[in-house]
Design a protein around this motif. Structure first.
Motif, PDB file in Angstrom:
ATOM      1  N   GLN A  97       0.644  -1.733   0.238  1.00 20.99           N
ATOM      2  CA  GLN A  97      -0.576   0.109  -0.172  1.00 20.99           C
ATOM      3  C   GLN A  97       0.811   1.132  -0.048  1.00 20.99           C
ATOM      4  OE1 GLN A  97      -2.240  -0.245   3.386  1.00 20.99           O
ATOM      5  NE2 GLN A  97      -3.966  -2.335   2.698  1.00 20.99           N
ATOM      6  N   GLY A  98       1.665   1.307  -0.796  1.00 20.21           N
ATOM      7  CA  GLY A  98       2.801   2.406  -1.013  1.00 20.21           C
ATOM      8  C   GLY A  98       1.867   3.284  -1.693  1.00 20.21           C
ATOM      9  N   ASN A  99       2.813   4.877  -1.655  1.00 17.74           N
ATOM     10  CA  ASN A  99       2.372   6.115  -2.425  1.00 17.74           C
ATOM     11  C   ASN A  99       0.866   5.918  -3.806  1.00 17.74           C
ATOM     12  OD1 ASN A  99       3.328   7.726  -0.315  1.00 17.74           O
ATOM     13  ND2 ASN A  99       5.240   7.798  -1.432  1.00 17.74           N
ATOM     14  N   GLY A 100       0.341   6.547  -3.507  1.00 18.16           N
ATOM     15  CA  GLY A 100      -0.734   6.808  -4.521  1.00 18.16           C
ATOM     16  C   GLY A 100      -1.718   5.522  -4.357  1.00 18.16           C
ATOM     17  N   THR A 101      -1.877   4.784  -2.791  1.00 17.49           N
ATOM     18  CA  THR A 101      -2.850   4.179  -2.899  1.00 17.49           C
ATOM     19  C   THR A 101      -3.915   5.002  -2.897  1.00 17.49           C
ATOM     20  OG1 THR A 101      -1.359   2.188  -1.399  1.00 17.49           O
ATOM     21  CG2 THR A 101      -3.810   2.168  -1.495  1.00 17.49           C
ATOM     22  N   VAL A 102      -4.994   4.358  -3.407  1.00 16.81           N
ATOM     23  CA  VAL A 102      -6.646   5.110  -3.578  1.00 16.81           C
ATOM     24  C   VAL A 102      -7.735   5.255  -2.823  1.00 16.81           C
ATOM     25  CG1 VAL A 102      -8.938   5.209  -5.123  1.00 16.81           C
ATOM     26  CG2 VAL A 102      -6.667   4.697  -5.931  1.00 16.81           C
ATOM     27  N   THR A 103      -7.325   6.109  -1.973  1.00 12.75           N
ATOM     28  CA  THR A 103      -9.183   5.714  -0.829  1.00 12.75           C
ATOM     29  C   THR A 103     -10.023   7.165  -1.202  1.00 12.75           C
ATOM     30  OG1 THR A 103      -7.744   8.362  -0.704  1.00 12.75           O
ATOM     31  CG2 THR A 103      -7.662   6.624   1.009  1.00 12.75           C
ATOM     32  N   SER A 104     -10.410   7.315  -2.180  1.00  8.68           N
ATOM     33  CA  SER A 104     -11.438   7.464  -3.119  1.00  8.68           C
ATOM     34  C   SER A 104     -11.556   7.957  -4.544  1.00  8.68           C
ATOM     35  CB  SER A 104     -11.674   8.780  -2.509  1.00  8.68           C
ATOM     36  OG  SER A 104     -10.814  10.395  -2.293  1.00  8.68           O
ATOM     37  N   PHE A 105     -12.707   7.818  -5.200  1.00  8.56           N
ATOM     38  CA  PHE A 105     -12.651   7.670  -6.850  1.00  8.56           C
ATOM     39  C   PHE A 105     -13.678   7.844  -6.563  1.00  8.56           C
ATOM     40  CE2 PHE A 105     -14.750   3.384  -5.892  1.00  8.56           C
ATOM     41  CZ  PHE A 105     -15.684   3.535  -6.442  1.00  8.56           C
ATOM     42  N   LYS A 106     -14.132   8.056  -8.404  1.00 10.95           N
ATOM     43  CA  LYS A 106     -15.036   8.358  -9.741  1.00 10.95           C
ATOM     44  C   LYS A 106     -14.470   7.502 -10.574  1.00 10.95           C
ATOM     45  CE  LYS A 106     -16.002  13.766  -7.798  1.00 10.95           C
ATOM     46  NZ  LYS A 106     -15.782  14.653  -8.763  1.00 10.95           N
ATOM     47  N   LEU A 107     -16.136   6.850 -11.268  1.00 13.20           N
ATOM     48  CA  LEU A 107     -15.650   6.378 -12.234  1.00 13.20           C
ATOM     49  C   LEU A 107     -16.947   6.604 -13.412  1.00 13.20           C
ATOM     50  CD1 LEU A 107     -14.353   3.377 -13.044  1.00 13.20           C
ATOM     51  CD2 LEU A 107     -16.981   2.376 -13.102  1.00 13.20           C
ATOM     52  N   TYR A 108     -16.244   7.057 -14.543  1.00 12.11           N
ATOM     53  CA  TYR A 108     -17.227   7.212 -15.748  1.00 12.11           C
ATOM     54  C   TYR A 108     -17.352   6.042 -17.127  1.00 12.11           C
ATOM     55  CZ  TYR A 108     -16.605  11.993 -13.221  1.00 12.11           C
ATOM     56  OH  TYR A 108     -16.590  13.084 -12.807  1.00 12.11           O
ATOM     57  N   VAL A 109     -18.559   6.102 -17.550  1.00 10.41           N
ATOM     58  CA  VAL A 109     -17.952   5.428 -18.620  1.00 10.41           C
ATOM     59  C   VAL A 109     -18.809   6.238 -19.932  1.00 10.41           C
ATOM     60  CG1 VAL A 109     -18.949   2.899 -19.504  1.00 10.41           C
ATOM     61  CG2 VAL A 109     -18.730   3.274 -16.746  1.00 10.41           C
ATOM     62  N   ASN A 110     -18.464   5.599 -21.204  1.00 14.18           N
ATOM     63  CA  ASN A 110     -19.364   5.967 -22.443  1.00 14.18           C
ATOM     64  C   ASN A 110     -18.869   5.363 -23.390  1.00 14.18           C
ATOM     65  OD1 ASN A 110     -16.587   7.690 -23.432  1.00 14.18           O
ATOM     66  ND2 ASN A 110     -17.309   9.038 -22.736  1.00 14.18           N
ATOM     67  N   ASN A 111     -19.430   5.542 -25.301  1.00 13.46           N
ATOM     68  CA  ASN A 111     -19.144   5.233 -25.838  1.00 13.46           C
ATOM     69  C   ASN A 111     -17.814   5.755 -27.114  1.00 13.46           C
ATOM     70  OD1 ASN A 111     -19.874   2.181 -26.160  1.00 13.46           O
ATOM     71  ND2 ASN A 111     -21.942   3.224 -25.833  1.00 13.46           N
ATOM     72  N   THR A 112     -18.249   7.229 -26.939  1.00 11.87           N
ATOM     73  CA  THR A 112     -16.838   7.554 -27.348  1.00 11.87           C
ATOM     74  C   THR A 112     -15.963   8.267 -26.938  1.00 11.87           C
ATOM     75  OG1 THR A 112     -17.841   9.663 -25.955  1.00 11.87           O
ATOM     76  CG2 THR A 112     -19.474   9.099 -28.295  1.00 11.87           C
ATOM     77  N   GLY A 113     -15.166   8.167 -25.914  1.00 11.54           N
ATOM     78  CA  GLY A 113     -13.769   7.932 -25.424  1.00 11.54           C
ATOM     79  C   GLY A 113     -13.717   8.867 -24.610  1.00 11.54           C
ATOM     80  N   PHE A 114     -12.551   9.526 -24.188  1.00 14.11           N
ATOM     81  CA  PHE A 114     -12.519  10.473 -23.531  1.00 14.11           C
ATOM     82  C   PHE A 114     -10.860  11.373 -23.334  1.00 14.11           C
ATOM     83  CE2 PHE A 114     -14.258   7.727 -20.728  1.00 14.11           C
ATOM     84  CZ  PHE A 114     -15.066   8.252 -19.968  1.00 14.11           C
ATOM     85  N   GLU A 115     -10.813  13.131 -23.166  1.00  9.56           N
ATOM     86  CA  GLU A 115      -9.880  13.621 -23.824  1.00  9.56           C
ATOM     87  C   GLU A 115      -8.333  12.600 -22.955  1.00  9.56           C
ATOM     88  OE1 GLU A 115     -10.530  17.779 -24.606  1.00  9.56           O
ATOM     89  OE2 GLU A 115     -11.805  17.825 -22.780  1.00  9.56           O
ATOM     90  N   SER A 116      -7.810  13.053 -23.388  1.00  8.49           N
ATOM     91  CA  SER A 116      -6.479  13.266 -23.032  1.00  8.49           C
ATOM     92  C   SER A 116      -5.767  14.692 -22.723  1.00  8.49           C
ATOM     93  CB  SER A 116      -5.668  12.291 -23.807  1.00  8.49           C
ATOM     94  OG  SER A 116      -6.229  11.439 -24.723  1.00  8.49           O
ATOM     95  N   VAL A 117      -4.371  13.905 -22.079  1.00  6.20           N
ATOM     96  CA  VAL A 117      -4.192  15.319 -21.299  1.00  6.20           C
ATOM     97  C   VAL A 117      -3.269  15.931 -22.173  1.00  6.20           C
ATOM     98  CG1 VAL A 117      -2.198  16.039 -19.129  1.00  6.20           C
ATOM     99  CG2 VAL A 117      -4.045  14.686 -19.019  1.00  6.20           C
ATOM    100  N   SER A 118      -2.615  17.186 -22.363  1.00  5.64           N
ATOM    101  CA  SER A 118      -1.473  17.932 -23.451  1.00  5.64           C
ATOM    102  C   SER A 118      -1.621  19.175 -22.714  1.00  5.64           C
ATOM    103  CB  SER A 118      -3.347  18.476 -24.901  1.00  5.64           C
ATOM    104  OG  SER A 118      -3.763  18.876 -24.398  1.00  5.64           O
ATOM    105  N   ASP A 119      -1.200  19.349 -23.782  1.00  5.30           N
ATOM    106  CA  ASP A 119      -0.216  20.751 -22.629  1.00  5.30           C
ATOM    107  C   ASP A 119      -1.171  22.335 -23.241  1.00  5.30           C
ATOM    108  OD1 ASP A 119       2.273  20.205 -23.707  1.00  5.30           O
ATOM    109  OD2 ASP A 119       2.356  21.457 -25.909  1.00  5.30           O
ATOM    110  N   SER A 120      -2.612  21.729 -23.372  1.00  9.37           N
ATOM    111  CA  SER A 120      -3.454  23.237 -22.733  1.00  9.37           C
ATOM    112  C   SER A 120      -4.715  22.822 -21.565  1.00  9.37           C
ATOM    113  CB  SER A 120      -4.261  23.851 -24.404  1.00  9.37           C
ATOM    114  OG  SER A 120      -4.773  22.392 -24.664  1.00  9.37           O
ATOM    115  N   LYS A 121      -4.191  21.211 -21.331  1.00  8.90           N
ATOM    116  CA  LYS A 121      -5.190  19.951 -20.473  1.00  8.90           C
ATOM    117  C   LYS A 121      -4.907  19.806 -19.187  1.00  8.90           C
ATOM    118  CE  LYS A 121      -9.723  20.847 -23.398  1.00  8.90           C
ATOM    119  NZ  LYS A 121     -10.841  20.243 -23.600  1.00  8.90           N
ATOM    120  N   ASN A 122      -5.509  20.018 -18.321  1.00  3.84           N
ATOM    121  CA  ASN A 122      -4.018  18.995 -17.238  1.00  3.84           C
ATOM    122  C   ASN A 122      -5.335  17.494 -16.887  1.00  3.84           C
ATOM    123  OD1 ASN A 122      -5.944  19.827 -14.991  1.00  3.84           O
ATOM    124  ND2 ASN A 122      -4.226  21.059 -15.109  1.00  3.84           N
ATOM    125  N   ALA A 123      -5.049  16.828 -16.063  1.00  2.00           N
ATOM    126  CA  ALA A 123      -5.950  16.154 -15.684  1.00  2.00           C
ATOM    127  C   ALA A 123      -7.536  16.244 -15.043  1.00  2.00           C
ATOM    128  CB  ALA A 123      -6.056  14.887 -14.662  1.00  2.00           C
TER     129      ALA A 123
END
Length: 787
Positions: A97-123
């Motif tokens: 259970q090292g650094n980054g072990t998840v304690t809370s989350f959200k889950l999204y589902v679709n058929n069109t995909g999700f945006e990727s991180v870029s120079d103009s958009k972060n997570a």
């Protein structure tokens, strides 16, 4: 056969998440991430590689690729290859259970995909634009739980080709990681728990569980779960209790007493009832109190519905508001309790007389505050934990192996008969179901131990630190180029570089600065993951990262804890086989030190003719010199000689020359009056020559053509620590003679190449050598030599 064995192992490691028919095959899945450190864990492919030892880790320390914010939220997206139906997810944390072990989350589902991180958009900007998730939740982890799978799901079928798992919280609040991720067709069912206290319903909570599993009652703030009874498939009753036991009326003889701590995410602050009817808040160390006095003990009278009065054992009075602060009165006020929202809320609670005005720690008093945060959070403690914790510190008491002059011995425990009586009392009091009389006996023994503690370190005094494991004295590194980055272990217990000085960090704070050669030990430096690793640095009076050390000892064994850093890795530790000081945990012999008062230093003398010589410059005063005569000196009118004056005492940071017939001069550390007109200055830490510090600015003490004097350095690379020199920048001479009572050393202008013969000796790898072997090849003053 191997494939079948692997599948069975996988199902077992998943904690029986689903049947094999319900768990979806991950063949053909692909993974993209918001950011990663592929060198840590294996990268995004590890999320679905079937190996719990590998894991994905979000970007950190400006390494890796993707989201450069290196903060939460972070996410990974799985392309299932086609629209797919599922009902639940499974998350496996990274090993340990090292650094980054998840304690809370959200889950999204679709058929069109999700945006990727870029120079103009972060997570964060991508996630914030998504709206409501299909599932959200939290994961909790028990101590020692290991890599068990964490599950979450929906009561209705989810469908889509792309699944985004967003990490909104983790165990270190800034990173995200995942060893394995699964999908299952199994749906969740909702179960409502009814929490019952004294036969009355006090709370309800509805949670989802996999349909195939028997649900487990979750913990809720304020209450402690007891027995669980099933009412029907969707409803359960939970018999619960509070963190304390209350009585219907006050009876001091039968009361259940507690210590009440408040704001304990800062330190162990306890309520204290005083004879003047005030209630104070005091910081009490659990291991520093032989017994907890009655002033710190309280009992609860009342019930959850109507509220409680809090009586103090020492005064038999109850807490009440007097104006805007808490005090004691004959009758007391009634306080109700509320759940804490602080980060330290486990079994924590808050008091209030009127809702929205919670009792809160402010300075040394209890006032009110509108929030149920850390400062308003209380916990109860059994009073006996204090004498037990104090005694446990001394349970393995031993001064065996300590140097003869080490301070701190316990005069009570050093007697075998006393030690046996103490250990027997501790064993009885720490046993399960120990009686009040056994606790009292231990408290009496603790008092004798406390009275037997002898001297500890004092502000304004000088000491040497001897490492318990490595059997070496701590000292300043001999290399001037590394003076601000490393401390070095040594067997030399008489050198000036092993003399440490103690001063207050802040008056009355119980925290101290530790200095060597006029430099202050810095903070116990942690690595990027919050653990040990970096050498403790040193700095001058303007240094911005000074350590702030709490000093404690059990007998002659001392610990130095850096409260400025505050991590469990903040104890001064002899690292790398005793060659340096780092921050580390307390439970190591290399983190334990013997302390010896520093009363004198020895300086090696160099023979020249019928005399022996040395120069010196020390960060402390010298009150007496044995084995030599000390001289300071003023430049003559022509500035080509120094008129030397004998002295029996030399103040701190003053250059001087020693002349005698012994191999060593012994200098007593003490006070000395200022000396006017002395031309000799020096260095406590050494000066490495470089373009910025040219040799022409210095005249160093040494021998040339059989004559003792101060000369322009030749092929020497540095002036060693604790040596005197002359500032040559205002002089035209390249050599200065010494005038002892109108007897001048008679030198000619020259360049010195060997300096003082007692300069440090190094092997060919650059390591300091204290005992050269005859016939060995070494380096001294930048030149190779054979001893």
């Amino acid at each position: 056969m191997k494939k079948i064995t692997f599948m069975l192992s996988l199902l077992m490691s998943m904690g029986a998440m689903t049947t094999s028919a319900q768990m979806l095959s991950r063949e053909g899945w692909t993974v993209t991430v918001s950011g990663e450190n592929a060198n840590d864990g294996g990268g995004k492919a590890a999320i679905i590689d079937g190996n719990n030892s590998t894991y994905w880790h979000s970007r950190y320390n400006n390494n890796g690729t993707g989201d450069a914010t290196q903060t939460l939220p972070q996410f990974f997206v799985i392309d299932l290859g086609q629209e797919t139906s599922f009902g639940s997810i499974g998350y496996v944390p990274r090993p340990n259970q090292g650094n980054g072990t998840v304690t809370s989350f959200k889950l999204y589902v679709n058929n069109t995909g999700f945006e990727s991180v870029s120079d103009s958009k972060n997570a964060a900007s991508i996630v914030n634009a998504l709206g409501d998730p299909a599932i959200s939740g939290t994961f909790t982890y028990a101590n020692g739980e290991g890599q068990t799978i964490k599950k979450a799901g929906s009561t209705t079928e989810l469908k889509g080709r792309y699944v985004m798992f967003v990490v909104t919280g983790s165990n270190n609040s800034k990173h995200a990681s995942c060893a394995e991720f699964y999908l299952s067709t199994e749906l969740f069912k909702n179960v409502t728990y009814h929490y019952m206290l004294d036969g009355k319903e006090v709370a309800t909570k509805t949670v989802g569980f996999p349909s195939s599993e028997e649900p487990v009652a979750p913990e809720i703030a304020l209450f402690i779960n007891g027995s669980v009874t099933k009412t029907d498939d969707s409803n359960y009753k939970v018999t619960c209790t509070l963190p304390f036991t209350a009585a219907e009326s006050y009876d001091a003889a039968t009361a259940k007493w507690y210590a009440i701590d408040i704001h304990n995410n800062q330190t162990n602050y306890l309520w204290k009832g005083n004879d003047d009817n005030s209630i104070a808040i005091e910081a009490i160390g659990k291991t520093t109190t032989p017994s907890l006095s009655d002033n710190y003990q309280w009992t609860f009278v009342g019930n959850y519905t109507e509220g409680y009065k809090l009586y103090n054992k020492a005064t038999n009075k109850a807490a009440a508001f007097s104006g805007s602060s808490l005090a004691l009165s004959e009758t007391g006020d009634v306080f109700k309790i509320a759940a804490s929202t602080g980060s330290n809320k486990a079994n924590g609670f808050c008091f209030y007389k009127t809702e929205g005005n919670y009792l809160n720690h402010q300075g040394s008093s209890v006032l009110t505050w509108p929030a149920t945060d850390e400062g308003s959070t209380m916990h109860v403690q059994a009073p006996e934990i204090y004498p037990l914790a104090y005694a446990q510190t001394y349970a393995n008491y031993s001064d065996e192996g300590a140097p003869e002059d080490a301070i701190g011995a316990n005069t009570y425990l050093s007697v075998a008969e006393n030690s046996n009586a103490f250990k027997a009392a501790y064993a009885a009091a720490s046993a399960e179901n120990a009686t009040a009389e056994q606790i009292k006996t231990l408290e009496e023994q603790n008092a004798k131990v406390a009275a037997g503690n002898t001297s500890t370190m004092e502000v304004g005094k000088y000491y040497r630190l001897y490492n318990k494991q490595h059997h070496k004295y701590a000292c300043l590194n001999d290399n001037p180029a590394q003076v601000t980055s490393k401390l070095s272990g040594t067997v030399n217990g008489k050198g000036a570089s092993s003399v440490f000085y103690i001063e207050n960090a802040e008056a009355g704070s119980g925290r101290y600065r530790i200095k060597v050669e006029n430099l202050t030990l810095g903070k116990a430096k942690l690595n990027a993951e919050g653990g040990s690793g970096a050498n403790i640095e040193l700095g001058d009076d303007n240094y911005g990262s000074k350590g702030s050390y709490a000093i404690s000892h059990v007998g002659k064994t001392f610990l130095f804890f850096d409260q400025a850093t505050g991590s469990k890795y903040s104890y001064i530790h002899g690292g790398e086989s005793g060659t340096c000081m780092v921050g580390w945990e307390a439970n190591s012999d290399a983190s334990q030190w013997y302390v010896i008062p520093a009363t004198d230093v020895e300086i090696d003398m160099t023979a020249q003719g019928d005399k022996k010589y040395a120069s010196a410059y020390l960060p402390f005063g010298v009150s007496n010199v044995a084995g030599a005569t000390a001289y300071t000196g003023a430049l003559n009118a022509e500035k080509n000689a120094i008129d030397m004056t004998a002295t029996t005492a030399v103040p701190a940071n003053t250059g001087f020359v020693l002349v005698g017939t012994e191999d060593k001069a012994t200098l007593t550390i003490g006070e000395a009056a200022a000396i006017e007109g002395n031309a000799l200055i020096g260095t406590n830490t050494g000066i490495a020559f470089a373009e910025a510090t040219p040799k022409a600015n210095y005249l160093v003490f040494g021998v040339n053509a059989d004559k003792v004097g101060f000369y322009t350095p030749g092929n020497v690379t540095a002036i060693p620590a604790n040596k005197a020199y002359i500032n040559a920048s205002a002089l035209s001479a390249s050599a200065i003679a010494l005038n002892f009572g109108n007897t001048v050393t008679g030198i000619n202008a020259a360049t010195i190449n060997n300096g003082e013969n007692n300069a440090p000796i190094y092997d060919l790898s650059g390591r300091r050598v204290w005992a050269p072997v005859k016939g060995g090849l070494y380096i001294q003053n930048g030149k190779k030599l054979v001893k």
